[in-house]
Design a protein around this motif. Sequence first.
Motif, PDB file in Angstrom:
ATOM      1  N   GLY A 328       0.795  -1.224   0.000  1.00 37.32           N
ATOM      2  CA  GLY A 328       0.000   0.000   0.000  1.00 37.32           C
ATOM      3  C   GLY A 328       0.825   1.270   0.000  1.00 37.32           C
ATOM      4  O   GLY A 328       0.278   2.363  -0.060  1.00 37.32           O
ATOM      5  N   ALA A 333      -1.312   4.171  -4.700  1.00 39.31           N
ATOM      6  CA  ALA A 333      -1.757   2.800  -4.492  1.00 39.31           C
ATOM      7  C   ALA A 333      -3.235   2.708  -4.172  1.00 39.31           C
ATOM      8  O   ALA A 333      -3.913   1.784  -4.591  1.00 39.31           O
ATOM      9  N   ALA A 334      -3.736   3.686  -3.449  1.00 42.61           N
ATOM     10  CA  ALA A 334      -5.101   3.566  -2.935  1.00 42.61           C
ATOM     11  C   ALA A 334      -6.141   3.510  -4.055  1.00 42.61           C
ATOM     12  O   ALA A 334      -7.122   2.809  -3.956  1.00 42.61           O
ATOM     13  N   ARG A 335      -5.897   4.223  -5.126  1.00 47.30           N
ATOM     14  CA  ARG A 335      -6.920   4.262  -6.177  1.00 47.30           C
ATOM     15  C   ARG A 335      -6.365   3.872  -7.528  1.00 47.30           C
ATOM     16  O   ARG A 335      -5.279   4.296  -7.860  1.00 47.30           O
TER      17      ARG A 335
ATOM     18  N   GLY B 247      -7.984  -4.424  -7.209  1.00 44.03           N
ATOM     19  CA  GLY B 247      -6.659  -3.954  -7.615  1.00 44.03           C
ATOM     20  C   GLY B 247      -6.178  -2.774  -6.786  1.00 44.03           C
ATOM     21  O   GLY B 247      -5.071  -2.307  -6.968  1.00 44.03           O
ATOM     22  N   ARG B 248      -7.014  -2.295  -5.879  1.00 45.60           N
ATOM     23  CA  ARG B 248      -6.608  -1.145  -5.070  1.00 45.60           C
ATOM     24  C   ARG B 248      -5.823  -1.590  -3.843  1.00 45.60           C
ATOM     25  O   ARG B 248      -6.087  -2.659  -3.297  1.00 45.60           O
ATOM     26  N   GLU B 249      -4.904  -0.750  -3.413  1.00 46.79           N
ATOM     27  CA  GLU B 249      -4.168  -1.053  -2.194  1.00 46.79           C
ATOM     28  C   GLU B 249      -4.523  -0.057  -1.101  1.00 46.79           C
ATOM     29  O   GLU B 249      -4.460   1.151  -1.309  1.00 46.79           O
ATOM     30  N   VAL B 250      -4.920  -0.594   0.033  1.00 49.79           N
ATOM     31  CA  VAL B 250      -5.179   0.267   1.183  1.00 49.79           C
ATOM     32  C   VAL B 250      -3.829   0.763   1.680  1.00 49.79           C
ATOM     33  O   VAL B 250      -2.913  -0.032   1.869  1.00 49.79           O
ATOM     34  N   PRO B 251      -3.669   2.076   1.862  1.00 53.29           N
ATOM     35  CA  PRO B 251      -2.365   2.574   2.312  1.00 53.29           C
ATOM     36  C   PRO B 251      -2.010   2.035   3.698  1.00 53.29           C
ATOM     37  O   PRO B 251      -2.895   1.623   4.460  1.00 53.29           O
ATOM     38  N   PRO B 252      -0.704   2.025   4.038  1.00 49.78           N
ATOM     39  CA  PRO B 252      -0.283   1.493   5.341  1.00 49.78           C
ATOM     40  C   PRO B 252      -1.059   2.146   6.488  1.00 49.78           C
ATOM     41  O   PRO B 252      -1.275   3.352   6.477  1.00 49.78           O
ATOM     42  N   ASP B 258     -10.244   3.927   3.061  1.00 53.70           N
ATOM     43  CA  ASP B 258      -9.239   4.740   2.392  1.00 53.70           C
ATOM     44  C   ASP B 258      -9.042   4.305   0.939  1.00 53.70           C
ATOM     45  O   ASP B 258      -8.444   5.024   0.140  1.00 53.70           O
ATOM     46  N   ALA B 259      -9.493   3.111   0.630  1.00 48.00           N
ATOM     47  CA  ALA B 259      -9.451   2.650  -0.756  1.00 48.00           C
ATOM     48  C   ALA B 259     -10.847   2.701  -1.369  1.00 48.00           C
ATOM     49  O   ALA B 259     -11.105   2.130  -2.423  1.00 48.00           O
TER      50      ALA B 259
END
Lengths: 335, 435
Positions: A328, A333-335, B247-252, B258-259
Amino acid sequence: MDKNKDRQFLVSVSPHVRSEETTARIMWSVSAALLPAAAMGAYFFGPKAVITISISIIVAVLTEYLYQKGMKKKNTIGDGSALLTGLLLGLNLPASVPFYIPLVGAVVAILITKLIFGGLGYNIFNPALVGRAFLLMSFPKLMTIWTQPTAAFVKIDAVTTATPLGILKEEGIQKLLETFGGSFNMYMQMLSGNRAGSIGETSAIALLAGAAFLFYKRYITWHVPFSFLGSAALMAWIFGGKGAFFTGDPLLHMLSGGMLLGSFFMATDYVTSPAVKKGQILFGAGCGFLTMLIRLKGGYPEGVMFAILIMNCLTPMIDRGFRTKVFGSAKGAAR
Amino acid sequence: MTLGTFRGGVHPPDKKELSKDKAIAACSSPARVVVPLSQHIGAPCKPVVEIGQAVKKGEVIGAAEGFVSAPVHSSVSGKVAAIGEFLSATGRMVQSVVIENDMQEEWAALKDNPDYEKLSSEELKEKIKQAGIVGMGGAAFPAHVKLSPPKEKPIDAVILNGAECEPYLTADYRIMIERAPDVIAGLKVLMKMLGVSRGYIGIEDNKPDAVEIIKKAAESDSAIEIIALEVKYPQGAEKMLIKSVTGREVPPRGLPMDAGVVVHNIGTAVAVYEAVRYGKPLVERVVTITGESIKEPKNLLVKVGTLISDVVEECGGLASDTAKVISGGPMMGFALSSLEVPVTKGTSGVLAIPEQPIIHYEHFGPCIRCGRCIDVCPMGLMPSMLSVLSEKGLYEEAKEYKLFDCFECGSCTYVCPSKRPIVQFIRLAKSLVKP
């Protein structure tokens, strides 16, 4: 309901299941992967090779056993790592050495390089290679007497000769080709292992078979060995020729000396190589570069051992420099 | 078909064959239930009943205190026998209400809502809150909190978690097979409450029949997409699931919102549907009772508060070789010291397993730096370093290696050839330093 009231259960925190992989299984498997190379060494260099390897293994294991007994530490010879170190050291010695050479080497490898640093997992350098480096510097003559492979157990009088890399360094490529009777013959002999060299380094076929097994078991990945071989091949091609750039023979350098044994079985040692894949690529590339630098410009005909040891020193630094990216944290990365 | 996936993960033997073909059956009503008043993160409930008081099934016995809390209801009809501290599956003493079951199964008045689809988002949310619905995947986080994201976090999709990546567990699988229309209806309610037009259901590819059945049930609705996922643990972890599905990544340290997504469990979706459609509070759930040491593995509909000893008896009892009894899955569940603890809203399974060398290690070796834990860590951490630093007491230094990004899935510990208690070392470090 009540019959379970007084029953006692194991209580521990999760996870409650573990994979079947163990350190011992890995060490034994790597040792097994070296057996073809050891067998070919025995075939070409005779009983002397078997004796040298055996002394190396026995002394390595015994050293660990006695040290741990004396220091009242937990006995760890069952994890197979001492045996593997002994085997690797033996395979890295000329067959002709007297009995005290593997003996001294194994003690240095296990006691000085591994145990007093804290044992398995804590050593900075590859134990077998430190053992060999110690021997090369302490007994330079004995460690560079190479016998002609005889392909027979019957011949007693060993004929001394030079290794292909030695001939290449001292007398050049023409002489080397003459010795083998043409380049095709040379490659074929090098593939089978019918050349002078350390016991376990000569048979490319046997080493590749062992390496294939390790890849299949996923005990090693391509990162270290392929970047090692790749950078060495590139160096050999660019700088290995006579007079002009880009005229060298990479294949010759791949098949000679300890290139295959070193890149697949020694540089891949978990403890002394970086833990992160990107770091492993740099580590391997550094090993290949240094090996060729020594081979082409250095005082020794062979450079694999020193190259790996130097890169072992840099491993903690590489590990600090190449950390993994947290999930992440990549941009956007989030979107 | 490409499968949704993420980087890392492990492949423990899934052992689902023990219980996957057992249809959900109702567990016999127990003589008494012990209903904990704290079943989730957040404030414990306040008891609103007195000892000796008669209660009906579905009646509130613990009122929610604060926003991050969900009320607790009686799962049987009967009389309150005790209110006090009782042992819970996590090993803590938790304030609980004990109710003697009169076996009448008399429900408190439930408000049927055939027209629930006409309710507004706020009305629906209120119903969910009143029904005491929490995440049923394990953490039991109050559902209405997840359904009320702050304005600055726009949500555009709901994901239902049908991965069920923990080995052994088959409760969600059975729900998908047997109650597909209710799952879809629940998902639609969730989508409506969040005002989103995308709904996904992620299902691991080792349940192809569930993928098919759910697909069929959602056929008429183009807003819902079923995503088959690669079979690997922890595919059902929120962050991994979101990555695999969208395909989205939740930020740390971020949350799913948040995604732009909200994730709910399959069981939760059904509970949501039952709450808005029938006004039924969350008083029972499907639990997989399985493991090599359970005589007859089953998927049971169990009343919250039923003691695990009763549930185990319902499945023929424990075999004599039982070494460990676990509440939840083998990767993240809790080992029980006693069977006299209740099933809660978050109990997805009860496992009984015999002692095997690969399950229990008393000794561990040094880190040989093989890097397996780094390869499998779904969060991209370096568990080897974390474990070594924690082992040496260098907890502050562990923070440099992103200690607090670990969500403790245990994949590192699963693969470690030295059998190091890596995730346990990480938990220790986490408990001794501030983030």
